[in-house]
Design a protein around this motif. Structure first.
Motif, short mmCIF file in Angstrom:
data_model
loop_
_atom_site.label_atom_id
_atom_site.label_comp_id
_atom_site.label_asym_id
_atom_site.label_seq_id
_atom_site.Cartn_x
_atom_site.Cartn_y
_atom_site.Cartn_z
N ILE A 92 -8.26 7.89 5.00
CA ILE A 92 -8.31 6.96 6.13
C ILE A 92 -8.22 7.68 7.48
N ALA A 93 -7.81 8.94 7.49
CA ALA A 93 -7.70 9.69 8.75
C ALA A 93 -7.58 11.18 8.44
N HIS A 105 -5.36 21.54 8.28
CA HIS A 105 -5.44 20.12 8.54
C HIS A 105 -5.07 19.28 7.31
N ALA A 106 -4.68 18.05 7.59
CA ALA A 106 -4.31 17.11 6.52
C ALA A 106 -5.28 15.94 6.49
N ILE A 107 -5.48 15.43 5.30
CA ILE A 107 -6.19 14.18 5.11
C ILE A 107 -5.13 13.13 4.81
N ARG A 141 0.84 -1.19 0.00
CA ARG A 141 0.00 0.00 0.00
C ARG A 141 0.87 1.24 0.00
N MET A 142 0.28 2.36 -0.40
CA MET A 142 0.95 3.65 -0.40
C MET A 142 0.12 4.62 0.42
N LEU A 143 0.81 5.42 1.21
CA LEU A 143 0.17 6.44 2.04
C LEU A 143 0.62 7.83 1.62
N LEU A 144 -0.18 8.83 1.96
CA LEU A 144 0.19 10.22 1.74
C LEU A 144 -0.63 11.10 2.66
N GLU A 145 -0.16 12.33 2.87
CA GLU A 145 -0.92 13.37 3.54
C GLU A 145 -1.11 14.51 2.54
#
Length: 161
Positions: free
Chosen positions: A126-127, A138-140, A102-106
């Motif tokens: 996801i958050a 804010h970040a997603i 999986r890959m994540l990012l903000e």
């Protein structure tokens, strides 16, 4: 558009992209970019024009089964030409080839263009991180599965819950 791995001598052009893409408080320094370019677990990709000028840059990191999209920037005059989408796809393919699942990012929650890009690339929120980019900004957090077609993944733990 020509896609290549970034070189250390691209730092000046990358810093120019930083100035056009982020407010001063969110910009990475020359040292941060140098470290990014020299790190062995990073993939720093550029899009260049026919005169070899850097039009866009993206940087990814892979640790074990998780990859991160750290940064992506496109020169204002080249936005909408598909560079960002192609770079995200290339980063995902790179990470998958290294075994990432999986890959994540903000992303800033007010960055509609980036949210559209990531949504269209298979990322899902996801958050939410309060004040991630400063007070009131804010970040997603988003994630995308890096799946091989037809692969049975029913035995994997869902870390997004």
């Amino acid at each position: 558009m020509i896609f290549t791995q970034a070189r250390e001598n691209d730092i000046t052009a990358i810093l120019e992209l930083e100035h056009g893409a982020f407010p001063a408080a969110e910009r990475w320094s020359k040292l941060a970019w140098r470290d990014e370019l020299l790190a062995s677990d990073r993939y720093v990709l550029t899009a260049r024009d026919v005169d070899d000028r850097v039009m866009a840059v993206a940087t990814f990191q892979c640790v074990a089964d998780t990859a991160d999209l750290h940064r992506i920037m496109v020169a204002r005059q080249h936005r909408g030409e598909g560079a960002a989408k192609r770079m995200v796809r290339a980063g995902m393919e790179w990470a998958q080839a290294l075994g990432a699942e999986r890959m994540l990012l903000e992303v800033r929650e007010d960055n509609e263009a980036a949210l559209g890009l990531y949504d269209g690339s298979g990322f899902e929120p996801i958050a939410r991180r309060e004040n991630y980019y400063g007070q009131g900004v804010h970040a997603i957090v988003m994630a995308a599965a890096l799946e091989e077609p037809g692969r049975d993944r029913s035995d994997l733990v869902d870390w997004t819950d």
